[in-house]
Design a protein around this motif. Structure first.
Motif, mmCIF file in Angstrom:
data_model
loop_
_atom_site.group_PDB
_atom_site.id
_atom_site.type_symbol
_atom_site.label_atom_id
_atom_site.label_comp_id
_atom_site.label_asym_id
_atom_site.label_seq_id
_atom_site.Cartn_x
_atom_site.Cartn_y
_atom_site.Cartn_z
ATOM 1 N N VAL A 1 2.900 -3.848 -10.060
ATOM 2 C CA VAL A 1 1.946 -3.735 -9.024
ATOM 3 C C VAL A 1 0.944 -4.990 -9.198
ATOM 4 O O VAL A 1 0.849 -5.283 -10.341
ATOM 5 N N ASP B 1 0.800 -1.185 0.086
ATOM 6 C CA ASP B 1 -0.197 0.068 -0.018
ATOM 7 C C ASP B 1 0.783 1.231 -0.051
ATOM 8 O O ASP B 1 0.675 2.165 0.822
ATOM 9 N N LYS C 1 -2.270 -3.704 -1.779
ATOM 10 C CA LYS C 1 -1.610 -3.680 -2.913
ATOM 11 C C LYS C 1 -0.153 -3.709 -2.626
ATOM 12 O O LYS C 1 0.546 -3.059 -2.043
ATOM 13 N N TYR D 1 -2.235 -7.049 -6.552
ATOM 14 C CA TYR D 1 -2.822 -7.136 -5.200
ATOM 15 C C TYR D 1 -3.128 -8.796 -4.768
ATOM 16 O O TYR D 1 -2.982 -9.680 -5.454
ATOM 17 N N ASN E 1 -6.284 0.617 -9.400
ATOM 18 C CA ASN E 1 -5.270 1.666 -9.481
ATOM 19 C C ASN E 1 -5.181 2.264 -11.008
ATOM 20 O O ASN E 1 -5.387 1.613 -12.183
ATOM 21 N N SER F 1 3.629 -3.820 -4.592
ATOM 22 C CA SER F 1 4.508 -3.156 -5.699
ATOM 23 C C SER F 1 5.973 -3.184 -5.563
ATOM 24 O O SER F 1 6.490 -3.453 -4.179
ATOM 25 N N ARG G 1 -10.937 -2.435 -4.726
ATOM 26 C CA ARG G 1 -9.693 -1.378 -5.205
ATOM 27 C C ARG G 1 -9.198 -1.396 -6.524
ATOM 28 O O ARG G 1 -9.205 -2.576 -7.215
ATOM 29 N N ARG H 1 -7.702 -4.955 -12.595
ATOM 30 C CA ARG H 1 -7.269 -3.975 -11.415
ATOM 31 C C ARG H 1 -6.166 -2.934 -11.564
ATOM 32 O O ARG H 1 -6.240 -1.879 -10.838
ATOM 33 N N ASP I 1 -4.334 5.462 -6.457
ATOM 34 C CA ASP I 1 -5.210 4.310 -6.287
ATOM 35 C C ASP I 1 -6.530 4.639 -5.481
ATOM 36 O O ASP I 1 -6.816 6.004 -5.084
#
Length: 716
Positions: free
Chosen positions: A295, A243, A275, A297, A628, A277, A626, A545, A606
């Motif tokens: 990135v 995140d 999230k 999830y 992005n 990354s 969520r 996503r 986000d």
């Protein structure tokens, strides 16, 4: 003129009788006009005889149900399809002037349209038909490249396809690899590669390996594969974020081999969706920095999944299934194993254990010795409490007794016979994408289809309409349309069935990669069976996503009532949050409990959303998620033309790969292909004359003309 191939008239009577009756009716017409009062001329007498004969014969034919059959020949002109890549990757500046090259090639195709019948399409996330004038306005704005749509778009089945030509850099960013689908079409595919296939000096994150579902307070590994060209020996930093908060960082020396793995231990503190990354610090002289970030999830679960294995008797299948389950530390595994009438290996409370189970495995169950009380507990758990289950027809199972669970099974059983047949899995390319049978090997399809044989009871197994066949059987190397592995998802209920005994043999398969196919199959089954999203009455999600800046965010929703019947007239509202900003979106009903809507934002970052569905003021449920925008542009990650894919696609379909320097040779090939692909189609039509109103009108008109002539002549 009409391209008639043949014309025939058939009657519901013997032709000899028909001709005889026609002669009799003609003779009758001659008889009644032999003498007339007053006398008329011979010409008028012949005309009246002819009219009366035709009318009587037509009425006779109507009684005998005449049918006129005729066939026409139709020439189907061949068509050549041109697909132009409209994705953002064509705008990559690699020194080859991609956009200008594409437009120049398209202009050449438009010029040759008079000699070769072309249909023009653009493709990206979807396929769009376009006119030759409009295709010049292509703007390369699509945010994804999906090749599979090219070979499945509507309308292609009705065309006489001579060839398919694709202008693209060949980099797939959405959908599946279409090579097998293209091969089955039997149509040559010609590809024109755009861009430079030579690797540039660059550092990139090629892929990341991780578990999509993990558990809080349980350490897992996230493995990033880092590639480099021209930077061997250079120092850089690889960082892991949760995140957007830095949680780990490693300084590495880039390998001279060009590829290396960086492993991060990841310990999520709390449950929920995270999230994640991974960033590689940019180095001076890199061709692109867009591929230095990845990135994704991860769903972090809070508790271990409770799995109960129930066996009618000890067997190798039970032992191997249990061992596969124990591989995953996130599973809590218990067993109930009967070894004699009313005697079990484990001293446990059956009712309490089954009631607490989140997933049930049944192996060789029920057997002839299974107590009625245990069968009732399993039946109640599956039918009334909707507990997901996995069943194998291992040794000792009594198929007639298994019918007690028939309403919940993914299959129906008929014609139970004695004995077993040795069968192997037979999985097609389409079925190989099923998440239940995925594993880490490069070719899952080949590994599954080369598994040792198992023993299937001799019975008639048929998949229920709501079930999906994951694998059929192969008997003596001959594919048979009979299920081996099935899954069933209906409302909140899920089930997986393996219609065989001896799946423990699949653990014995060896390969260079030491493939644990059985372990993956069992563990994937647990994840699929325990997926909680299908327990919700309201399910709202985005189609992806990760979105590029400027993309439309597409929302879909499914709404059900308490009995999991679709609700088609609910009000579905979504609140979208970014920092301190909130946007509201109302979804439109698409029918059968489905809803959709789109949202467009010009700001990267986000986003979180919460959605709810209400019917007549009463809330049916909520969902959240969520996504992005703009962190990663997947179209710019890979700046190199994928020569291998484009070349393979052409070769396997009988086509040919071209570059911007030699594509002009393609037009002569397409012209010859077009001339050789003309098809003729015979259209056969049948007309029921006895029910045709025009025939009846003809009879009435002929009788009217006869009456008019008689009236004019004053005949009685």
């Amino acid at each position: 003129m009409f391209n008639l191939e043949y014309l025939s008239l058939t009657l519901n009577l013997d032709p000899f009788i028909t001709i005889s009756a026609a002669l009799v009716l003609t003779g009758f017409a001659v008889f009644i006009y032999r003498y007339t009062i007053p006398a008329i001329s011979k010409t008028k007498k012949i005309l009246l005889i002819t009219l009366r004969s035709i009318c009587l014969i037509l009425l006779l034919l109507l009684l005998f149900e005449p049918m006129l059959t005729y066939a026409r020949k139709m020439v189907i002109e061949p068509v050549n399809l041109l697909f132009v890549d409209n994705s953002g990757s064509i705008t990559i500046e690699d020194g080859t002037k991609r956009t200008e090259t594409v437009k120049e090639i398209v202009d050449e195709f438009i010029i040759n349209k008079s000699d070769i019948n072309f249909e023009f399409f653009t493709f990206g996330s979807k396929v769009n038909h376009t006119l030759s004038d409009s295709i010049r306005l292509i703007d390369f704005s699509e945010s994804a490249t999906n090749f599979s749509h090219i070979f499945t778009f509507p309308g292609s089945a009705e065309m006489n396809l001579a060839s398919i030509t694709i202008i693209s850099d060949g980099v797939i960013t959405d959908g599946t690899n279409p090579i097998f689908t293209a091969e089955r079409l039997g149509i040559p595919v010609y590809t024109i590669g755009i861009g430079d296939s030579a690797s540039r000096d660059d550092v990139a994150i090629r892929k990341v390996l991780y578990n999509e579902f993990i558990y809080a307070q349980t350490t897992t590994s996230i493995i990033a594969s880092i590639s480099n060209k021209g930077f061997g020996g250079a120092s850089t930093t690889v960082s892991l974020f949760e995140d957007d908060k830095l949680i780990d960082q490693q300084n590495i020396i880039l390998s001279y081999d060009g590829i290396q793995n960086v492993t991060f231990p990841y310990l999520p503190e709390t449950g929920g969706e995270k999230k994640i990354s991974i960033n590689v610090s940019p180095l001076p002289g890199e061709f692109s920095n867009e591929n230095n970030r990845n990135v994704f999830y991860i769903n972090v679960l809070t508790n271990k999944i409770k799995v109960v294995v129930i066996a009618g008797s000890p067997s190798p299948d039970v032992s191997f299934i249990k061992n596969s389950l124990l591989v995953d530390d996130n599973l809590s595994v218990s067993t109930i194993t009967q070894f004699a009438p009313n005697r079990f290996i484990e001293n446990v409370n059956h009712e309490k254990l089954i009631d607490s189970a989140q997933v049930i495995f049944l192996s060789g169950f029920p057997s002839a010795e299974t107590p009625e009380e245990l069968l009732r507990l399993v039946q109640t758990a599956i039918r009334e409490k909707s507990k997901p289950f996995f069943i194998t027809l291992s040794q000792g199972v009594v198929l007639n007794k298994l019918n007690r669970l028939q309403p919940e099974l993914p299959f129906a059983i008929n014609n139970v016979l004695q004995g077993y047949s040795e069968v192997q899995p037979n999985i097609t390319a389409e079925q190989s994408t099923n998440p239940i049978i995925q594993h880490s090997a490069e070719n899952p399809l080949m590994n599954w289809n080369n598994l040792p044989p198992v023993f299937q009871p001799n019975a008639e197994f048929t998949a229920k309409p709501e079930s999906e066949i994951i694998s059929r059987i192969r008997l003596n190397n001959v594919p048979i349309n009979k299920p081996l592995i099935l899954s069933k998802r209906l409302g909140s209920k899920r089930a997986i069935a393996v219609l065989a005994d001896g799946i423990w043999k699949w653990k014995l398969q060896t390969s260079a990669r030491e493939l644990d196919l059985l372990d993956n199959f069992i563990l994937n089954s647990v994840k699929w069976l325990n997926a909680s999203e299908d327990q919700k009455q309201v399910r709202i999600k985005t189609t992806k996503r990760l979105y590029s800046l400027g993309d439309q965010i597409e929302f879909t929703a499914q709404v059900y009532d308490e009995a999991f019947n679709p609700v088609s007239d609910a009000e579905v509202t979504i609140n979208i949050l970014r920092d301190n900003e909130t946007y509201q979106l109302n979804l439109s009903a698409a029918g059968n409990g489905l809803y959709d809507g789109t949202f467009l934002s010009k700001q990267s970052g986000d986003y979180a959303f919460t959605g709810s569905a209400a019917l007549n003021g009463r809330e049916l449920g909520t969902d959240a998620g969520r996504f992005n925008i703009g962190d990663v542009d997947i179209e710019l990650i890979n700046p190199v033309m994928d020569y291998e894919f484009l070349s393979s696609l052409s070769n396997i379909t009988g086509g040919r790969f071209f570059t911007k320097d030699d594509y002009s040779e393609l037009f002569a090939i397409l012209k010859e292909k077009t001339s050789d692909s003309v098809k003729e189609k015979q259209l056969v039509s049948e007309v029921n004359l006895w029910s045709n109103e025009w025939l009846l009108i003809a009879v009435i008109l002929l009788f009217g003309v006869e009456w008019f002539i008689r009236k004019r002549e004053g005949m009685l």
